[in-house]
Write an enzyme that holds these catalytic residues in place. Structure first.
Site, PDB file in Angstrom:
ATOM      1  N   ASP A 162     -26.421 -15.700 -21.873  1.00 33.37           N
ATOM      2  CA  ASP A 162     -25.529 -16.000 -20.744  1.00 33.37           C
ATOM      3  C   ASP A 162     -24.582 -14.820 -20.496  1.00 33.37           C
ATOM      4  O   ASP A 162     -24.316 -14.449 -19.355  1.00 33.37           O
ATOM      5  CB  ASP A 162     -24.738 -17.277 -21.039  1.00 33.37           C
ATOM      6  N   HIS A 190     -24.132 -23.631 -24.242  1.00 36.97           N
ATOM      7  CA  HIS A 190     -25.246 -22.947 -23.568  1.00 36.97           C
ATOM      8  C   HIS A 190     -25.920 -23.980 -22.670  1.00 36.97           C
ATOM      9  O   HIS A 190     -26.877 -24.643 -23.060  1.00 36.97           O
ATOM     10  CB  HIS A 190     -26.246 -22.376 -24.581  1.00 36.97           C
TER      11      HIS A 190
END
Ligand code: NAX
Length: 332
Positions: A162, A190
């Protein structure tokens, strides 16, 4: 000349899968633990995956990596984690058709109880664990709960993909190379609730918000693009991210073994216990971290979170609390 160092043992689960295939070769080439660090690869698969793993082993042998001292393919947890110095927990059960998120959490939870117990029985006390298999934060929480002998702080989950995705989007928008982007940390889970903190990030050493002044983009499309990137890749490629996920795992583990360069942060999902930002405790939550010369990480202090950022950071914590509630029996 052969390296003088003794080999380290590196366990990789789900090693015959898509991410495993992209992950093993850079590990073998010295791109994670160092160009002079010999490795013994201990690869775990489910019994029906071991045959495919043998094929991967043949390719690893055919690459003639000087640092690889042995390649062990197994479906025995204690063989895979035996004396491991580092463990990449990649294998997990994918979400099947009609499967609810709660089913996914509970089926994967069982895997991570077993793996957590085996790591605690068999790995080195200071083993560094990175959970990649989803839902990775909560899988990590479950595995870490089994840590009685091994160091619980060394159970981490991956939000580096990410971070890398966020850095790439910023670099594209600012028209600079990605190496110009720093301190772009991911907060939270996440999942699509995670928050890429652009307010504290820098581009070319300047505050990001001075370089990219389009606030509507930052608060809107930027965050959305990063949060939804996994889905966009599945739509475009017909398969989930694999090589980029493997490289993020490499970044996470490599950066956990060396001091973080001045002015940089690394996103790591770690225990939220004792964090200075009022994020609820008892979660595996992604914070901006730095690593010291001993290879220990700590949360970066003094990061200012605006009301906007705090709202996002807490919303992601709330999602993790709900995930934890769904598997609370596994933490008793
Ligand atoms: P694949 O389905 O290609 O490979 C998974 C492999 O794990 C298979 O070979 C399977 O046999 C094996 N496996 C399953 N259960 C196992 C067990 N109990 N023990 C050992 N091996 C087991 O999936 P892949 O694309 O490699 O993705 C792996 C995991 O990474 C998935 O859970 C995926 O959701 C997750 N991801 C996590 C990301 C992150 O940023 N944290 C991003 C990428 C990826 O989506």
């Amino acid at each position: 000349m052969p390296s003088q160092k003794s080999p380290i043992r590196v366990a990789v689960t789900g090693a015959a899968g898509n991410i495993g295939y992209s992950l093993l070769f850079p590990i073998a080439a010295g791109q994670v633990f160092g160009a002079d660090q010999p490795v013994i690869l201990q690869l775990l698969e489910v019994p029906q995956g071991v045959q495919f793993l043998e094929g991967v082993k043949m390719e690893l042998q055919d690459s003639a990596f000087g640092l690889v001292q042995d390649i062990i393919c197994t479906s025995d947890l204690d063989v895979a984690f035996g004396d491991a110095d580092a463990a990449f927990l990649v294998g997990s059960k994918p979400r099947g058709p009609g499967m609810e998120r709660a089913d996914l959490l509970s089926q994967n939870g069982q895997i991570f109880i077993g793996q957590g117990q085996a790591i605690d029985r068999s790995a080195k006390e200071g083993v560094k664990v990175l959970v990649v298999g989803n839902p990775c934060n909560t899988n990590c929480l479950i595995a870490a709960h089994q840590a009685k002998r091994t160091r619980r702080a060394n159970y981490t989950a991956m939000t580096r993909l990410d971070q890398n995705r966020a850095m790439a989007q910023v670099a594209l928008k600012a028209g600079v190379g990605v190496s110009q982007v720093s301190r772009l940390a991911i907060w939270g889970n996440h999942s699509p609730t995670m928050y890429p903190d652009f307010e504290n990030a820098a581009v070319g050493g300047e505050r990001l918000t001075r370089v990219i002044t389009d606030e509507a983009w930052l608060k809107g499309d930027f965050i959305k693009t990063v949060q939804q990137r996994g889905k966009a890749i599945i739509e475009a490629r017909g398969k989930s991210s694999a090589a980029s996920a493997a490289w993020a795992a490499i970044d996470h583990m490599r950066d956990w073994h060396r001091p973080t360069p001045a002015g940089e942060w690394v996103s790591m999902a770690i225990s939220s216990d004792g964090n200075p930002y009022g994020i609820p405790e008892g979660l595996i939550y992604s914070f901006p971290c730095v690593v010291d010369a001993s290879g220990d990480y700590s949360i970066v202090g003094g990061v200012e979170l605006s009301e906007f950022a705090r709202g996002k950071a807490l919303a992601s914590a709330q999602e993790l609390i709900e995930e934890r509630d769904a598997i609370k029996d596994m933490l008793s």
